[in-house]
Design a protein around this motif. Sequence first.
Motif, PDB file in Angstrom:
ATOM      1  N   GLU A   1      -9.901  14.312   4.159  1.00  0.00           N
ATOM      2  CA  GLU A   1      -8.513  13.679   4.556  1.00  0.00           C
ATOM      3  C   GLU A   1      -7.407  14.312   3.601  1.00  0.00           C
ATOM      4  O   GLU A   1      -6.238  14.068   3.854  1.00  0.00           O
ATOM      5  CB  GLU A   1      -8.290  12.255   4.142  1.00  0.00           C
ATOM      6  CG  GLU A   1      -9.450  11.196   4.843  1.00  0.00           C
ATOM      7  CD  GLU A   1      -9.226  11.159   6.389  1.00  0.00           C
ATOM      8  OE1 GLU A   1      -8.067  11.430   6.877  1.00  0.00           O
ATOM      9  OE2 GLU A   1     -10.257  10.972   6.894  1.00  0.00           O
TER      10      GLU A   1
ATOM     11  N   TYR B   1       0.756  -1.305   0.134  1.00  0.00           N
ATOM     12  CA  TYR B   1      -0.045  -0.052   0.108  1.00  0.00           C
ATOM     13  C   TYR B   1       0.751   1.172  -0.179  1.00  0.00           C
ATOM     14  O   TYR B   1       2.056   1.392   0.643  1.00  0.00           O
ATOM     15  CB  TYR B   1      -0.956   0.008   1.250  1.00  0.00           C
ATOM     16  CG  TYR B   1      -2.059  -1.059   0.951  1.00  0.00           C
ATOM     17  CD1 TYR B   1      -3.093  -0.770   0.217  1.00  0.00           C
ATOM     18  CD2 TYR B   1      -2.168  -2.273   1.812  1.00  0.00           C
ATOM     19  CE1 TYR B   1      -4.227  -1.843   0.094  1.00  0.00           C
ATOM     20  CE2 TYR B   1      -3.146  -3.276   1.784  1.00  0.00           C
ATOM     21  CZ  TYR B   1      -3.986  -3.121   0.866  1.00  0.00           C
ATOM     22  OH  TYR B   1      -5.080  -3.990   0.649  1.00  0.00           O
TER      23      TYR B   1
ATOM     24  N   PHE C   1      -8.937   1.308   0.808  1.00  0.00           N
ATOM     25  CA  PHE C   1      -8.212   2.466   0.727  1.00  0.00           C
ATOM     26  C   PHE C   1      -8.281   3.451   2.024  1.00  0.00           C
ATOM     27  O   PHE C   1      -7.219   3.901   2.378  1.00  0.00           O
ATOM     28  CB  PHE C   1      -8.751   3.331  -0.397  1.00  0.00           C
ATOM     29  CG  PHE C   1      -8.035   4.410  -0.755  1.00  0.00           C
ATOM     30  CD1 PHE C   1      -6.587   4.414  -1.570  1.00  0.00           C
ATOM     31  CD2 PHE C   1      -8.224   5.904  -0.452  1.00  0.00           C
ATOM     32  CE1 PHE C   1      -6.037   5.525  -1.904  1.00  0.00           C
ATOM     33  CE2 PHE C   1      -7.507   6.954  -0.937  1.00  0.00           C
ATOM     34  CZ  PHE C   1      -6.400   6.866  -1.383  1.00  0.00           C
ATOM     35  N   LEU C   2      -9.495   3.495   2.556  1.00  0.00           N
ATOM     36  CA  LEU C   2      -9.419   3.976   3.732  1.00  0.00           C
ATOM     37  C   LEU C   2      -8.653   3.468   5.007  1.00  0.00           C
ATOM     38  O   LEU C   2      -8.219   4.435   5.867  1.00  0.00           O
ATOM     39  CB  LEU C   2     -11.188   4.047   4.067  1.00  0.00           C
ATOM     40  CG  LEU C   2     -12.024   5.095   3.285  1.00  0.00           C
ATOM     41  CD1 LEU C   2     -13.443   5.051   3.835  1.00  0.00           C
ATOM     42  CD2 LEU C   2     -11.584   6.424   3.537  1.00  0.00           C
TER      43      LEU C   2
ATOM     44  N   LEU D   1     -12.946  11.303   1.134  1.00  0.00           N
ATOM     45  CA  LEU D   1     -11.370  11.700   0.675  1.00  0.00           C
ATOM     46  C   LEU D   1     -10.985  13.128   0.915  1.00  0.00           C
ATOM     47  O   LEU D   1      -9.962  13.476   1.343  1.00  0.00           O
ATOM     48  CB  LEU D   1     -11.529  10.884  -0.455  1.00  0.00           C
ATOM     49  CG  LEU D   1     -11.915   9.690  -0.646  1.00  0.00           C
ATOM     50  CD1 LEU D   1     -11.854   9.228  -2.321  1.00  0.00           C
ATOM     51  CD2 LEU D   1     -10.639   8.831  -0.173  1.00  0.00           C
TER      52      LEU D   1
ATOM     53  N   VAL E   1      -4.601   2.886   3.271  1.00  0.00           N
ATOM     54  CA  VAL E   1      -3.920   4.035   2.730  1.00  0.00           C
ATOM     55  C   VAL E   1      -4.190   5.303   3.661  1.00  0.00           C
ATOM     56  O   VAL E   1      -3.236   5.898   4.101  1.00  0.00           O
ATOM     57  CB  VAL E   1      -4.141   4.343   1.483  1.00  0.00           C
ATOM     58  CG1 VAL E   1      -3.453   5.416   0.795  1.00  0.00           C
ATOM     59  CG2 VAL E   1      -4.041   2.946   0.679  1.00  0.00           C
ATOM     60  N   VAL E   2      -5.280   5.578   3.813  1.00  0.00           N
ATOM     61  CA  VAL E   2      -5.639   6.895   4.537  1.00  0.00           C
ATOM     62  C   VAL E   2      -5.724   6.638   6.180  1.00  0.00           C
ATOM     63  O   VAL E   2      -5.351   7.580   6.677  1.00  0.00           O
ATOM     64  CB  VAL E   2      -7.294   7.034   4.159  1.00  0.00           C
ATOM     65  CG1 VAL E   2      -7.667   8.492   5.195  1.00  0.00           C
ATOM     66  CG2 VAL E   2      -7.418   7.538   2.781  1.00  0.00           C
ATOM     67  N   ASN E   3      -5.739   5.505   6.657  1.00  0.00           N
ATOM     68  CA  ASN E   3      -5.648   5.131   8.218  1.00  0.00           C
ATOM     69  C   ASN E   3      -6.763   5.966   8.680  1.00  0.00           C
ATOM     70  O   ASN E   3      -6.618   6.712   9.656  1.00  0.00           O
ATOM     71  CB  ASN E   3      -4.270   5.740   8.801  1.00  0.00           C
ATOM     72  CG  ASN E   3      -4.023   5.267  10.175  1.00  0.00           C
ATOM     73  OD1 ASN E   3      -4.854   4.160  10.553  1.00  0.00           O
ATOM     74  ND2 ASN E   3      -3.401   5.819  10.810  1.00  0.00           N
ATOM     75  N   PHE E   4      -7.984   5.586   8.300  1.00  0.00           N
ATOM     76  CA  PHE E   4      -9.033   6.482   8.848  1.00  0.00           C
ATOM     77  C   PHE E   4      -9.482   6.361  10.045  1.00  0.00           C
ATOM     78  O   PHE E   4      -9.536   5.366  10.783  1.00  0.00           O
ATOM     79  CB  PHE E   4     -10.264   5.682   7.692  1.00  0.00           C
ATOM     80  CG  PHE E   4     -11.762   6.478   8.127  1.00  0.00           C
ATOM     81  CD1 PHE E   4     -12.215   7.686   7.034  1.00  0.00           C
ATOM     82  CD2 PHE E   4     -12.693   6.172   8.950  1.00  0.00           C
ATOM     83  CE1 PHE E   4     -13.368   8.118   7.631  1.00  0.00           C
ATOM     84  CE2 PHE E   4     -13.785   6.591   9.448  1.00  0.00           C
ATOM     85  CZ  PHE E   4     -14.147   7.812   8.602  1.00  0.00           C
TER      86      PHE E   4
ATOM     87  N   ILE F   1      -7.234  14.907   0.362  1.00  0.00           N
ATOM     88  CA  ILE F   1      -7.078  14.218  -0.992  1.00  0.00           C
ATOM     89  C   ILE F   1      -7.895  14.891  -1.755  1.00  0.00           C
ATOM     90  O   ILE F   1      -9.109  15.070  -1.776  1.00  0.00           O
ATOM     91  CB  ILE F   1      -7.362  12.869  -0.982  1.00  0.00           C
ATOM     92  CG1 ILE F   1      -6.455  12.074   0.112  1.00  0.00           C
ATOM     93  CG2 ILE F   1      -7.067  12.250  -2.316  1.00  0.00           C
ATOM     94  CD1 ILE F   1      -6.762  10.763   0.487  1.00  0.00           C
TER      95      ILE F   1
ATOM     96  N   SER G   1       1.835   5.422   0.506  1.00  0.00           N
ATOM     97  CA  SER G   1       1.450   6.581   1.567  1.00  0.00           C
ATOM     98  C   SER G   1       0.124   7.125   1.034  1.00  0.00           C
ATOM     99  O   SER G   1      -0.114   7.043  -0.272  1.00  0.00           O
ATOM    100  CB  SER G   1       2.683   7.330   1.804  1.00  0.00           C
ATOM    101  OG  SER G   1       3.884   6.873   2.082  1.00  0.00           O
ATOM    102  N   LYS G   2      -0.436   8.056   1.921  1.00  0.00           N
ATOM    103  CA  LYS G   2      -1.780   8.663   1.399  1.00  0.00           C
ATOM    104  C   LYS G   2      -1.134   9.673   0.395  1.00  0.00           C
ATOM    105  O   LYS G   2      -0.435  10.592   0.536  1.00  0.00           O
ATOM    106  CB  LYS G   2      -2.073   9.641   2.853  1.00  0.00           C
ATOM    107  CG  LYS G   2      -3.370  10.106   2.487  1.00  0.00           C
ATOM    108  CD  LYS G   2      -3.900  10.693   3.848  1.00  0.00           C
ATOM    109  CE  LYS G   2      -3.546  11.829   4.315  1.00  0.00           C
ATOM    110  NZ  LYS G   2      -4.340  12.280   5.329  1.00  0.00           N
TER     111      LYS G   2
END
Length: 267
Positions: free
Chosen positions: A44, A11, A129-130, A41, A133-136, A46, A13-14
Amino acid sequence: MGSSTPIERQYPSKPANVYLFATCLVDQFAPEVGLDTIHLLEREGIKVHFPEQQTCCGQPAYTSGYPDEARKVARQQLSLFPQPWPVVVPSGSCAAMMRHHYPKLFADDPSLLAKSKELSERLFELTEFLVHVVNFKQLDLGTPCKVALHTSCHARREMGSHETSAALLDSLTAVTVAQQARAEECCGFGGTFAIRYPEISEAIVSDKVESLRATGVEQFVSADCGCLFNITGRSAKQDEIAGCSKPSLPGEHIASFLWRRTSGEQS
Protein backbone atom coordinates in the motif's frame (compact mmCIF):
# COMPACT_ATOMS: atom_id res chain seq x y z
CA MET A 1 -22.66 -12.24 26.02
CA GLY A 2 -23.27 -10.07 22.98
CA SER A 3 -20.79 -8.01 21.03
CA SER A 4 -20.01 -4.44 21.94
CA THR A 5 -20.76 -1.47 19.77
CA PRO A 6 -17.87 -0.46 17.49
CA ILE A 7 -15.33 1.87 19.00
CA GLU A 8 -15.79 5.37 17.59
CA ARG A 9 -12.60 7.19 16.79
CA GLN A 10 -11.09 9.61 14.30
CA TYR A 11 -8.98 7.93 11.63
CA PRO A 12 -5.99 9.57 9.95
CA SER A 13 -5.19 9.65 6.25
CA LYS A 14 -3.01 6.84 4.97
CA PRO A 15 0.49 7.52 6.36
CA ALA A 16 3.87 7.10 4.71
CA ASN A 17 5.29 5.34 7.80
CA VAL A 18 4.00 3.03 10.52
CA TYR A 19 5.43 1.08 13.40
CA LEU A 20 4.69 -2.63 13.70
CA PHE A 21 4.14 -4.11 17.14
CA ALA A 22 4.24 -7.77 16.18
CA THR A 23 3.21 -9.32 19.55
CA CYS A 24 5.19 -12.01 21.35
CA LEU A 25 3.14 -14.88 19.90
CA VAL A 26 3.88 -13.74 16.36
CA ASP A 27 7.53 -13.15 17.18
CA GLN A 28 8.06 -16.52 18.85
CA PHE A 29 5.66 -18.86 17.07
CA ALA A 30 4.29 -17.33 13.85
CA PRO A 31 6.85 -15.00 12.25
CA GLU A 32 5.17 -15.49 8.89
CA VAL A 33 2.20 -13.50 10.21
CA GLY A 34 4.47 -10.56 10.92
CA LEU A 35 6.05 -10.82 7.48
CA ASP A 36 2.67 -11.03 5.77
CA THR A 37 1.51 -7.98 7.73
CA ILE A 38 4.54 -6.11 6.43
CA HIS A 39 3.82 -7.31 2.86
CA LEU A 40 0.24 -6.05 3.09
CA LEU A 41 1.28 -2.62 4.34
CA GLU A 42 4.27 -2.16 2.04
CA ARG A 43 2.15 -2.97 -1.00
CA GLU A 44 0.00 0.00 0.00
CA GLY A 45 3.06 2.26 -0.18
CA ILE A 46 3.65 2.37 3.58
CA LYS A 47 7.12 1.96 5.06
CA VAL A 48 7.05 -0.35 8.07
CA HIS A 49 9.39 0.20 11.02
CA PHE A 50 9.99 -2.63 13.49
CA PRO A 51 11.60 -1.64 16.82
CA GLU A 52 13.62 -4.72 17.71
CA GLN A 53 13.47 -4.05 21.47
CA GLN A 54 9.74 -4.75 21.62
CA THR A 55 8.61 -7.64 23.79
CA CYS A 56 5.21 -8.44 25.33
CA CYS A 57 2.38 -5.92 25.73
CA GLY A 58 2.09 -6.90 29.41
CA GLN A 59 -1.40 -8.37 29.23
CA PRO A 60 -0.61 -11.78 30.83
CA ALA A 61 0.62 -10.12 34.02
CA TYR A 62 -2.14 -7.50 33.95
CA THR A 63 -5.04 -9.93 33.61
CA SER A 64 -3.49 -12.24 36.20
CA GLY A 65 -3.58 -9.50 38.83
CA TYR A 66 0.04 -8.36 38.76
CA PRO A 67 -0.14 -4.66 37.83
CA ASP A 68 3.38 -3.84 39.00
CA GLU A 69 4.89 -6.50 36.77
CA ALA A 70 2.62 -5.40 33.91
CA ARG A 71 3.80 -1.81 34.33
CA LYS A 72 7.45 -2.88 34.02
CA VAL A 73 6.72 -4.58 30.71
CA ALA A 74 4.46 -1.80 29.43
CA ARG A 75 6.96 0.93 30.33
CA GLN A 76 9.49 -0.71 28.01
CA GLN A 77 7.04 -0.54 25.09
CA LEU A 78 6.18 3.12 25.68
CA SER A 79 9.68 4.23 24.70
CA LEU A 80 9.79 2.33 21.39
CA PHE A 81 7.62 4.53 19.19
CA PRO A 82 9.04 8.08 19.34
CA GLN A 83 7.82 9.28 15.94
CA PRO A 84 4.13 10.29 15.65
CA TRP A 85 3.36 7.41 13.29
CA PRO A 86 0.53 4.89 13.68
CA VAL A 87 1.36 1.69 15.53
CA VAL A 88 -0.22 -1.35 13.86
CA VAL A 89 -0.84 -4.53 15.85
CA PRO A 90 -1.91 -7.85 14.24
CA SER A 91 -3.89 -8.81 17.34
CA GLY A 92 -7.06 -7.35 18.79
CA SER A 93 -6.09 -8.65 22.21
CA CYS A 94 -2.71 -6.90 22.38
CA ALA A 95 -4.08 -3.81 20.66
CA ALA A 96 -6.83 -3.55 23.29
CA MET A 97 -4.30 -3.86 26.10
CA MET A 98 -2.12 -1.08 24.73
CA ARG A 99 -4.96 1.21 23.67
CA HIS A 100 -7.34 0.88 26.59
CA HIS A 101 -5.36 -0.42 29.56
CA TYR A 102 -1.98 1.31 29.38
CA PRO A 103 -3.59 4.59 30.55
CA LYS A 104 -5.07 2.71 33.51
CA LEU A 105 -1.70 1.21 34.40
CA PHE A 106 -0.05 4.63 34.51
CA ALA A 107 -2.93 6.61 36.01
CA ASP A 108 -0.77 7.65 39.00
CA ASP A 109 2.24 8.75 36.94
CA PRO A 110 1.44 12.01 35.08
CA SER A 111 4.37 11.75 32.68
CA LEU A 112 3.78 8.12 31.69
CA LEU A 113 0.02 8.65 31.67
CA ALA A 114 0.41 11.37 29.05
CA LYS A 115 2.75 9.15 27.07
CA SER A 116 0.38 6.17 27.22
CA LYS A 117 -2.61 8.29 26.16
CA GLU A 118 -0.66 9.70 23.22
CA LEU A 119 0.31 6.17 22.15
CA SER A 120 -3.24 4.86 22.55
CA GLU A 121 -4.59 7.40 20.07
CA ARG A 122 -2.32 6.11 17.30
CA LEU A 123 -2.62 2.43 18.16
CA PHE A 124 -4.57 0.36 15.60
CA GLU A 125 -5.49 -3.29 15.26
CA LEU A 126 -4.43 -4.52 11.81
CA THR A 127 -7.84 -5.10 10.23
CA GLU A 128 -9.13 -1.82 11.66
CA PHE A 129 -6.16 -0.07 10.06
CA LEU A 130 -6.60 -1.78 6.69
CA VAL A 131 -10.30 -0.89 6.48
CA HIS A 132 -10.45 2.60 7.99
CA VAL A 133 -7.02 4.02 7.16
CA VAL A 134 -5.69 2.13 4.14
CA ASN A 135 -9.10 1.59 2.48
CA PHE A 136 -7.95 -1.91 1.52
CA LYS A 137 -9.20 -2.97 -1.91
CA GLN A 138 -7.31 -5.77 -3.58
CA LEU A 139 -8.36 -8.25 -6.25
CA ASP A 140 -9.03 -11.75 -4.95
CA LEU A 141 -6.73 -14.04 -6.93
CA GLY A 142 -7.57 -17.22 -5.03
CA THR A 143 -9.76 -20.16 -5.94
CA PRO A 144 -13.28 -20.32 -4.47
CA CYS A 145 -13.35 -21.38 -0.83
CA LYS A 146 -15.58 -21.40 2.22
CA VAL A 147 -14.24 -20.13 5.55
CA ALA A 148 -15.42 -19.13 9.00
CA LEU A 149 -14.22 -16.20 11.06
CA HIS A 150 -13.35 -16.43 14.74
CA THR A 151 -12.82 -13.13 16.53
CA SER A 152 -11.12 -12.86 19.92
CA CYS A 153 -13.07 -11.51 22.87
CA HIS A 154 -10.87 -8.41 23.20
CA ALA A 155 -11.05 -7.68 19.47
CA ARG A 156 -14.84 -7.91 19.55
CA ARG A 157 -15.62 -6.17 22.83
CA GLU A 158 -12.84 -3.64 23.23
CA MET A 159 -11.66 -2.86 19.70
CA GLY A 160 -14.82 -3.53 17.68
CA SER A 161 -12.57 -5.10 15.05
CA HIS A 162 -14.78 -8.13 14.46
CA GLU A 163 -16.56 -5.90 11.96
CA THR A 164 -13.41 -4.93 10.09
CA SER A 165 -12.22 -8.54 9.93
CA ALA A 166 -15.59 -9.52 8.47
CA ALA A 167 -15.47 -6.62 6.00
CA LEU A 168 -12.07 -7.70 4.70
CA LEU A 169 -13.25 -11.28 4.15
CA ASP A 170 -16.44 -10.04 2.49
CA SER A 171 -14.33 -8.00 0.06
CA LEU A 172 -12.78 -11.19 -1.33
CA THR A 173 -15.05 -12.17 -4.20
CA ALA A 174 -14.19 -15.88 -4.27
CA VAL A 175 -14.50 -16.36 -0.51
CA THR A 176 -17.76 -17.50 1.10
CA VAL A 177 -17.94 -16.75 4.82
CA ALA A 178 -20.00 -19.23 6.84
CA GLN A 179 -21.63 -18.09 10.07
CA GLN A 180 -20.85 -20.28 13.05
CA ALA A 181 -23.30 -20.71 15.90
CA ARG A 182 -22.53 -18.51 18.92
CA ALA A 183 -19.77 -16.68 17.07
CA GLU A 184 -19.36 -14.22 19.92
CA GLU A 185 -18.33 -16.89 22.44
CA CYS A 186 -14.77 -17.27 23.74
CA CYS A 187 -12.41 -19.97 22.44
CA GLY A 188 -11.27 -20.73 25.98
CA PHE A 189 -7.71 -19.46 25.66
CA GLY A 190 -7.82 -16.27 27.69
CA GLY A 191 -4.04 -16.12 28.09
CA THR A 192 -3.16 -17.52 31.50
CA PHE A 193 -6.77 -18.68 31.99
CA ALA A 194 -5.99 -21.74 29.87
CA ILE A 195 -3.07 -22.57 32.19
CA ARG A 196 -4.86 -21.93 35.48
CA TYR A 197 -8.12 -23.63 34.50
CA PRO A 198 -7.20 -26.23 31.86
CA GLU A 199 -10.33 -28.38 32.24
CA ILE A 200 -12.66 -25.40 31.78
CA SER A 201 -10.55 -24.09 28.89
CA GLU A 202 -10.64 -27.48 27.18
CA ALA A 203 -14.43 -27.65 27.48
CA ILE A 204 -14.85 -24.17 26.01
CA VAL A 205 -12.48 -24.74 23.09
CA SER A 206 -14.07 -28.12 22.35
CA ASP A 207 -17.41 -26.35 21.94
CA LYS A 208 -15.76 -23.80 19.66
CA VAL A 209 -14.17 -26.49 17.50
CA GLU A 210 -17.53 -28.26 17.21
CA SER A 211 -19.23 -24.99 16.23
CA LEU A 212 -16.65 -24.26 13.53
CA ARG A 213 -16.69 -27.79 12.14
CA ALA A 214 -20.49 -27.72 11.94
CA THR A 215 -20.27 -24.96 9.31
CA GLY A 216 -18.58 -27.33 6.88
CA VAL A 217 -15.80 -24.84 6.11
CA GLU A 218 -12.45 -25.70 4.56
CA GLN A 219 -10.66 -23.58 7.17
CA PHE A 220 -11.22 -20.81 9.68
CA VAL A 221 -9.54 -17.42 9.92
CA SER A 222 -8.71 -15.36 12.99
CA ALA A 223 -6.94 -12.05 13.61
CA ASP A 224 -5.48 -13.26 16.92
CA CYS A 225 -2.77 -15.91 17.21
CA GLY A 226 -3.76 -16.91 20.74
CA CYS A 227 -7.21 -18.02 19.61
CA LEU A 228 -5.78 -19.48 16.42
CA PHE A 229 -3.29 -21.69 18.25
CA ASN A 230 -5.82 -22.76 20.86
CA ILE A 231 -8.48 -23.82 18.37
CA THR A 232 -6.12 -25.55 15.93
CA GLY A 233 -4.33 -27.22 18.83
CA ARG A 234 -7.53 -28.71 20.23
CA SER A 235 -8.69 -29.76 16.79
CA ALA A 236 -5.31 -31.40 16.09
CA LYS A 237 -5.54 -33.36 19.34
CA GLN A 238 -9.00 -34.60 18.40
CA ASP A 239 -7.70 -35.53 14.94
CA GLU A 240 -4.85 -37.48 16.54
CA ILE A 241 -7.25 -39.41 18.75
CA ALA A 242 -9.50 -40.13 15.75
CA GLY A 243 -6.56 -41.22 13.59
CA CYS A 244 -7.04 -38.49 10.98
CA SER A 245 -4.17 -38.16 8.51
CA LYS A 246 -4.68 -34.45 7.84
CA PRO A 247 -6.07 -31.49 9.81
CA SER A 248 -9.86 -31.41 9.86
CA LEU A 249 -9.97 -27.73 10.85
CA PRO A 250 -6.99 -25.76 9.51
CA GLY A 251 -6.64 -22.20 10.73
CA GLU A 252 -4.84 -19.16 9.38
CA HIS A 253 -4.17 -15.63 10.60
CA ILE A 254 -6.12 -13.11 8.56
CA ALA A 255 -2.91 -11.29 7.55
CA SER A 256 -1.57 -14.42 5.89
CA PHE A 257 -4.97 -15.28 4.40
CA LEU A 258 -5.33 -11.83 2.85
CA TRP A 259 -1.78 -11.77 1.51
CA ARG A 260 -2.01 -15.27 0.06
CA ARG A 261 -5.25 -14.58 -1.76
CA THR A 262 -4.40 -11.11 -3.06
CA SER A 263 -0.78 -11.75 -4.01
CA GLY A 264 -1.45 -14.91 -5.99
CA GLU A 265 0.71 -16.98 -3.59
CA GLN A 266 -1.81 -19.80 -3.21
CA SER A 267 -0.60 -22.82 -1.26
